[in-house]
Motif scaffolding. Structure first.
Motif, PDB file in Angstrom:
ATOM      1  N   GLN A   1      -5.173   5.297  -0.763  1.00 52.52           N
ATOM      2  CA  GLN A   1      -4.191   4.216  -0.663  1.00 52.52           C
ATOM      3  C   GLN A   1      -4.358   3.298  -1.875  1.00 52.52           C
ATOM      4  O   GLN A   1      -5.475   2.970  -2.266  1.00 52.52           O
ATOM      5  CB  GLN A   1      -4.401   3.411   0.622  1.00 52.52           C
ATOM      6  CG  GLN A   1      -4.084   4.172   1.898  1.00 52.52           C
ATOM      7  CD  GLN A   1      -2.593   4.218   2.170  1.00 52.52           C
ATOM      8  OE1 GLN A   1      -1.863   3.289   1.823  1.00 52.52           O
ATOM      9  NE2 GLN A   1      -2.143   5.313   2.766  1.00 52.52           N
TER      10      GLN A   1
ATOM     11  N   THR B   1      -6.490  12.337  -0.765  1.00 50.92           N
ATOM     12  CA  THR B   1      -5.528  11.236  -0.760  1.00 50.92           C
ATOM     13  C   THR B   1      -6.255   9.893  -0.809  1.00 50.92           C
ATOM     14  O   THR B   1      -7.435   9.771  -0.459  1.00 50.92           O
ATOM     15  CB  THR B   1      -4.661  11.291   0.496  1.00 50.92           C
ATOM     16  OG1 THR B   1      -5.506  11.223   1.655  1.00 50.92           O
ATOM     17  CG2 THR B   1      -3.832  12.567   0.537  1.00 50.92           C
TER      18      THR B   1
ATOM     19  N   GLU C   1      -9.446   7.991   1.019  1.00 49.73           N
ATOM     20  CA  GLU C   1      -9.230   8.530   2.368  1.00 49.73           C
ATOM     21  C   GLU C   1      -9.928   9.863   2.551  1.00 49.73           C
ATOM     22  O   GLU C   1     -10.623  10.066   3.544  1.00 49.73           O
ATOM     23  CB  GLU C   1      -7.728   8.676   2.634  1.00 49.73           C
ATOM     24  CG  GLU C   1      -7.002   7.341   2.718  1.00 49.73           C
ATOM     25  CD  GLU C   1      -5.528   7.508   3.026  1.00 49.73           C
ATOM     26  OE1 GLU C   1      -4.963   8.558   2.654  1.00 49.73           O
ATOM     27  OE2 GLU C   1      -4.927   6.603   3.639  1.00 49.73           O
TER      28      GLU C   1
ATOM     29  N   PRO D   1       0.814  -1.220   0.000  1.00 56.39           N
ATOM     30  CA  PRO D   1       0.000   0.000   0.000  1.00 56.39           C
ATOM     31  C   PRO D   1       0.850   1.274   0.000  1.00 56.39           C
ATOM     32  O   PRO D   1       1.801   1.414   0.775  1.00 56.39           O
ATOM     33  CB  PRO D   1      -0.824  -0.119   1.279  1.00 56.39           C
ATOM     34  CG  PRO D   1      -0.933  -1.592   1.510  1.00 56.39           C
ATOM     35  CD  PRO D   1       0.382  -2.151   1.056  1.00 56.39           C
ATOM     36  N   ARG D   2       0.498   2.176  -0.910  1.00 50.80           N
ATOM     37  CA  ARG D   2       1.118   3.486  -1.011  1.00 50.80           C
ATOM     38  C   ARG D   2       0.025   4.541  -0.946  1.00 50.80           C
ATOM     39  O   ARG D   2      -1.150   4.260  -1.139  1.00 50.80           O
ATOM     40  CB  ARG D   2       1.862   3.634  -2.334  1.00 50.80           C
ATOM     41  CG  ARG D   2       3.009   2.649  -2.545  1.00 50.80           C
ATOM     42  CD  ARG D   2       3.625   2.884  -3.910  1.00 50.80           C
ATOM     43  NE  ARG D   2       4.721   1.954  -4.190  1.00 50.80           N
ATOM     44  CZ  ARG D   2       5.391   1.930  -5.340  1.00 50.80           C
ATOM     45  NH1 ARG D   2       5.081   2.790  -6.304  1.00 50.80           N
ATOM     46  NH2 ARG D   2       6.361   1.052  -5.534  1.00 50.80           N
ATOM     47  N   THR D   3       0.491   5.776  -0.701  1.00 52.33           N
ATOM     48  CA  THR D   3      -0.445   6.890  -0.634  1.00 52.33           C
ATOM     49  C   THR D   3      -0.324   7.715  -1.891  1.00 52.33           C
ATOM     50  O   THR D   3       0.780   8.056  -2.337  1.00 52.33           O
ATOM     51  CB  THR D   3      -0.192   7.778   0.585  1.00 52.33           C
ATOM     52  OG1 THR D   3      -0.335   6.986   1.766  1.00 52.33           O
ATOM     53  CG2 THR D   3      -1.170   8.947   0.636  1.00 52.33           C
TER      54      THR D   3
ATOM     55  N   SER E   1      -2.593  -0.331  -3.974  1.00 49.24           N
ATOM     56  CA  SER E   1      -1.652  -1.448  -3.943  1.00 49.24           C
ATOM     57  C   SER E   1      -1.931  -2.350  -5.146  1.00 49.24           C
ATOM     58  O   SER E   1      -2.997  -2.279  -5.779  1.00 49.24           O
ATOM     59  CB  SER E   1      -1.787  -2.246  -2.646  1.00 49.24           C
ATOM     60  OG  SER E   1      -3.085  -2.807  -2.537  1.00 49.24           O
TER      61      SER E   1
END
Length: 582
Positions: free
Chosen positions: A149, A147, A95, A61-63, A151
């Motif tokens: 997340q 924002t 988010e 997971p990245r933002t 993946s």
């Protein structure tokens, strides 16, 4: 003017660097806050107007962030590195906005499935070509920013996609458990088969209606179609077939259901077909009065053949010992030549010949039990071996081959009337044994025949007709009412009226009448009985006067009246005749 230039430079840096402003002339312009995951100096940061961000599995997971440029919310693009045939999952969790909208490139080589759980969107897909798959993320509602997340992972598959990665099935072992996952999934199994064996591969599970799709391929890699296979038993996905070659077979099931489905797959080797379906592979039966035939129709198109040597003059029939099984009830005896092909039993032959019993599935599988019965030799082929009868008789016989005739011998008593009936589409004829060309029932048109003899004689009964079972009834119905010869003529005394019954087509009744020498008119009740008046010698006819409609005796005295049939005999005919003197 300088302020506008500084703002444009700031926006350009935002798009290029995937970050917020840090220092310099942007500080007083209230630029957006720095992105948590800046692109740095890479130009493939995935923002609108730039190359897609490459992702390979596993990407933890990245933002990321959706921003606004010139008043419009931008998208983020990702280049997902995929290997042909594998299943992948791209996950996006919103988010600072409500939900992610993830769009994959449109391609006929891409199978996809989307799951939505709260703010998380998962896109499962299978790539059938080895190139990058483009995924574009936008924020919902439209125009939202913030924002998220993301993946990228490869979804675990319990069974392989193709033969190289397939799971092996072995006959006689417990079923192998599997899971067709939500979205596009395909599981493949392989098993070995021996030529000529019947196999069934089946996968039991609570599959949604119409799913899954199944495919079976042979050792040469070619798919076996519906003409070569049939559905597995129990209404579950699978195939039943006869292996045409020894080698490895592959069975796959696939679906794109919205829910995962667990299942269990197994393969069963049912062995060789118990009885062949051709003349060359038919099971040979021993000779005997009662021979059991047992077998199993393993396929809905299965055909079991049995061959046996039928002896000349013998008749054979089948008895079904499993009457609730339709293929057993429909079993037939037949011969390779057309004239008795597919005939209902019993069947026989005029000479020794090989016959066959045919048991055909016609859509039904299951076990059956039959008995082949030898009903014995023919019921006489002529006068030399006619079957003797005594008294009243009711018997069953069989006309078992083309042209078959059964012969019986009856010692008939003079003056007695005999009743004959052959049921079952057969016909019967009575012949004098001494003169077989003289039929005693030749003029009978009724189904029930009658005959009599004037003297004790041997009578030959001949039964003929189509190949079929018949029942022959022979009855002595008593003595004839009047003699059949002039010497024994019935004398009614002074009466000029007589009654009687013609009991057979050859029946003749004689009466002795005393007449005056004057015309005598006739009053009679039957139109089927013919009357002739003779003089006392029983040979010379009394003249008939057509104009007056009367017999005219030449002299007074004894005369003889004969009554016999006029035309065809349709059954016993009662009559009455009276002579009226004028």
């Amino acid at each position: 003017m300088a302020s506008r230039s500084f703002r444009a430079i700031c926006l350009f840096l935002l798009a290029l660097m995937a970050s917020g402003c840090s220092s310099g002339p942007c500080e007083g312009l209230k630029c957006p806050a720095p992105t948590p995951n800046p692109c740095g100096t890479d130009r493939d940061c995935g923002w609108q107007g730039f190359l897609a961000e490459p992702l390979a599995v596993p990407t933890l997971p990245r933002t990321g962030e959706i921003i606004t440029l010139d008043g419009a919310a931008q998208y983020r693009a990702f280049a997902l590195k995929a290997v042909s045939g594998r299943i992948y999952t791209f996950t996006c969790t919103a988010e600072e906005f409500e939900a992610c909208q993830v769009t994959l490139e449109e391609s006929p080589y891409l199978s996809r499935f989307v799951e939505q759980e709260g703010r998380t969107t998962r896109v499962h897909f299978r790539a059938f070509l080895g190139w990058d798959v483009l995924a574009v993320v936008t924020a919902l509602p439209e125009g939202s920013t913030g924002t998220f997340q993301y993946s990228f992972s490869e979804r675990e598959d319990d069974h392989g996609l193709d033969v190289a990665e397939a799971t092996r099935l072995t006959p006689g072992t417990p079923p192998v458990q599997g899971l067709l996952q939500a979205g596009p999934d395909k599981d493949t199994f392989v098993f070995d088969a021996t030529r000529g064996h019947i196999l069934e591969v089946r996968c039991a599970g609570a599959f949604p209606s119409g799913t899954p799709s199944t495919h079976l391929t042979g050792p040469d890699g070619r798919e076996l179609g519906d003409r070569q296979t049939e559905s597995a038993s129990g209404l579950v996905p699978g195939r039943r077939f006869v292996a045409q070659a020894t080698g490895r077979y592959a069975f796959s099931l696939s679906s794109a259901n919205s829910i995962a489905t667990s299942y269990a797959c197994s393969v069963e080797d049912l062995g060789l077909d118990d009885h062949g379906g051709t003349t060359g592979t038919a099971t040979v039966l021993p000779e005997g009065d009662s021979v059991p035939l047992e077998g199993t129709l393993e396929l809905s198109s299965d055909l079991d053949l049995f061959s046996f040597l039928a002896r000349a003059g013998h008749t054979y029939a089948l008895r079904c010992d499993t009457p609730t099984f339709a293929p057993c009830r429909d079993a037939r005896i037949y011969a390779p030549w057309d004239e008795i092909r597919e005939q209902p039993s019993p069947v026989g032959v005029a000479r020794d010949a090989w016959l066959q019993v045919r048991v055909e599935a016609r859509g039904q599988r299951g076990a059956y039990a039959l008995t082949l019965l030898d009903l014995g030799a023919d019921q006489g082929t002529g006068a030399q071996d006619a079957v003797p009868l005594s008294g009243d008789v009711s018997l069953t016989g069989y006309l078992s081959h083309p042209g078959d005739e059964d012969f019986f011998r009856l010692d008939a008593v003079a003056g007695h009337v005999y009743r004959l009936e052959a049921e079952g589409a057969a016909s019967v004829e009575a012949l004098l044994l001494a003169t077989p060309d003289a039929s005693l029932t030749r003029n009978d048109t009724a189904k029930v025949h009658h005959f009599l003899v004037d003297a004790d004689a041997a009578v030959l009964l001949r039964v003929s007709g189509p190949r079929k079972q018949y029942r022959l009834d022979v009855r002595d119905v008593g003595r004839d009412d009047h003699a059949g010869t002039p010497s024994d003529a019935t004398d009614p005394g002074a009466a000029l009226s007589v009654t009687g019954v013609l009991n057979a087509s050859t029946d003749v009744d004689w009466f002795a009448l005393t007449l005056e020498a004057r015309p005598h008119a006739v009053n009679r009740t039957s139109v089927d009985t013919k009357f002739v008046l003779f003089e006392a010698d029983g040979v010379t006819p009394v003249p008939w006067d057509t104009a007056s409609g009367a017999w005219v005796p030449r002299a007074a005295g004894r005369h003889l009246l004969r009554a016999d049939m006029f035309g065809r005999f349709q059954g016993p005919d009662a009559y009455r005749i009276e002579l009226l003197p004028r």
